[in-house]
Enzyme design. Structure first.
Site, short mmCIF file in Angstrom:
data_model
loop_
_atom_site.label_atom_id
_atom_site.label_comp_id
_atom_site.label_asym_id
_atom_site.label_seq_id
_atom_site.Cartn_x
_atom_site.Cartn_y
_atom_site.Cartn_z
N HIS A 165 0.83 -1.21 0.00
CA HIS A 165 0.00 0.00 0.00
C HIS A 165 0.86 1.26 0.00
O HIS A 165 0.86 1.99 -0.99
CB HIS A 165 -1.02 0.03 1.15
CG HIS A 165 -1.91 -1.16 1.21
ND1 HIS A 165 -2.70 -1.55 0.14
CD2 HIS A 165 -2.13 -2.08 2.18
CE1 HIS A 165 -3.37 -2.64 0.45
NE2 HIS A 165 -3.04 -2.99 1.68
N ASP A 167 -5.07 -8.36 -3.21
CA ASP A 167 -5.33 -8.10 -1.80
C ASP A 167 -6.57 -8.84 -1.29
O ASP A 167 -6.56 -10.05 -1.10
CB ASP A 167 -5.44 -6.59 -1.58
CG ASP A 167 -5.35 -6.20 -0.10
OD1 ASP A 167 -5.36 -7.09 0.76
OD2 ASP A 167 -5.28 -5.00 0.20
#
Length: 451
Positions: free
Chosen positions: A266, A317
């Site tokens: 991220h 993810d």
């Protein structure tokens, strides 16, 4: 095994009539301008297949279950509460069936390998299984069923917050202290499913481990990939800064030897200085644009990072949607919306689609410690073929194909995929699709009956 492609991307060049010889999962010979032999597997357009560098496979089964607004403002933190409730029902059999579906869908989408950021280790309530690696072995079984290349990333998750609060509720299934975590790594190593599989480590985040634990684990595992969630949410940044005296990326760069073996997942909320420092470290920024958009995380500082020459890759993810083209276009479109500009994530001039695709191919391979990301002698045969006759691609020149794939094409242009030479997708379908779907539907029926 030999593959013949009408068109192929080799490095940054498009070539015609490429024959590729593969032995023991690796490319041994490339010949340009050659006619196909009768025994060749023939494809239209051949590309290096991407690595999906960040996956929590079990969350795929939650897709569509968390999109109803509750009283008050929805956020990442309320989504996380629902995820913990879901976790309490998952059995080892459920986890294996869900992971097999996810890995199959990844391959049909064009990913040849996956970094499974695996943090469910214990039984509901936190009691260990008889074998520490019980749930890792379920991931290995799913990788065996699908043939996907696997970098397994067991997670060190020790605390419920940056102040070292005790774990509670669904977090208890993640629990590992340093000693047990290192035993888990040791137990997993000989059980990996393929010769090209490997194991890394994943200290979950600065809020779920401690500085001392992080240093101990890094000292004990000097080789292999290191993945960590970093700077995903504004609250996370504020909490870490209050506890450690620095923003998460700044703290990590100052307190760990962050280098090419690292992948910072991220890294959403960074200052320009942090962004440039991360780029210069050689680490990979692990970006998950669909999930980051779904959870409302924020927008990566992509223009500054790209200008600084930073390495990046993409991952699915939460697996709310597995689509390689959409992952790349969402990354670029987020930059355009923020900057009110076009063609952001390319240095200088050239095709944005090719910059996105080849950048993610190189960065994903680096993050997984995998000799892939390019069609080259000595590299693993992680290859994907797409159908140039598709209406969104048929009118494009070679140098426009990846723009078409990233910005115009729907899902379904993949015809064939090889993971380290294992031909797992043929004619757009995974070779084990029917059995995997049957097992998944049975597992979901059982799981939902108990929810």
């Amino acid at each position: 095994m030999t593959v013949h492609a009408n068109t192929a991307l080799v490095g940054s060049e498009w070539v015609s009539d490429l024959r590729i010889e593969v032995e023991h999962g690796r490319i041994t010979k490339l010949e340009h301008g050659k006619d196909a032999h009768p025994s060749d597997t023939r494809v239209d357009v051949l590309l290096p297949a991407l690595a999906n560098l960040h996956s929590h496979a079990f969350q795929r089964a939650m897709a569509g279950m968390t999109e109803t607004r509750a009283a008050g403002r929805e956020s990442f933190w309320t989504w996380r509460t629902l995820m913990y409730r879901f976790l309490d029902r998952l059995t080892p059999e459920h986890i294996e069936a869900i992971a097999a579906l996810v890995f199959m869908e990844m391959q049909e989408a064009g990913y040849a390998s996956v970094g499974e950021f695996h943090y469910v280790h214990q039984q509901p309530g936190g009691a260990p299984y008889t074998q520490l690696s019980e749930l890792s072995q379920r991931i290995f079984s799913a990788a065996s069923q699908t043939g996907i290349g696997l970098t397994h990333l067991p997670v060190l998750y020790t605390y419920g917050g940056v102040k070292q609060e005790p774990l509670a509720g669904g977090q208890l299934r993640f629990s590992n202290g340093v000693d047990r975590f290192l035993r888990l790594i040791e137990e997993c190593q000989p059980l990996l499913p393929h010769a090209d599989s490997q194991i890394g480590i994943a200290p979950h985040s600065l809020r779920a481990t401690s500085p001392d634990d992080l240093q101990q684990v890094l000292k004990s595992t000097p080789n292999g990939p290191v993945h960590i969630h970093i700077s995903e949410q504004v609250k996370e940044v504020a909490d870490v800064e209050a506890a450690l005296g620095q923003r998460p990326v700044d703290w990590l760069l100052d307190n760990a030897d962050v280098n090419k073996r690292w992948c910072l997942i991220h890294a959403t909320h960074m200052t320009d200085d942090e962004t440039r420092a991360l780029a210069q470290s050689g680490a990979v920024a692990g970006l998950c644009p669909i999930t980051e958009a779904n959870l409302g995380d924020g927008i990566f500082n992509g223009a500054v990072y790209t200008d600084a020459g930073g390495a990046f890759g993409v991952g699915s993810d939460s697996n709310v949607r597995i689509s390689l083209p959409e992952e790349l276009r969402t990354l670029e479109y987020s930059q355009r919306l923020r900057d009110k500009a076009r063609t952001v994530l390319v240095r200088g001039e050239g095709s944005v689609g090719q910059a996105l695709y080849t950048g993610a191919a190189r960065g994903g391979a680096q993050a997984l410690g995998r000799a892939a990301g390019n069609i080259a002698v000595g590299h693993l045969a992680d290859l994907v073929a797409i159908d140039r006759s598709h209406p969104t691609l048929c009118s494009l020149r070679d140098d426009q194909l990846l723009d078409g794939l990233c910005f115009a094409a729907p899902d379904g242009t993949v015809t064939d995929l090889w993971s380290a030479g294992r031909h797992q997708v043929c004619g757009g379908r995974h070779i084990a699709r029917d059995a995997i779907l049957t097992n998944y539907r049975a597992a979901m029926s059982d799981l939902l009956a108990d929810l």
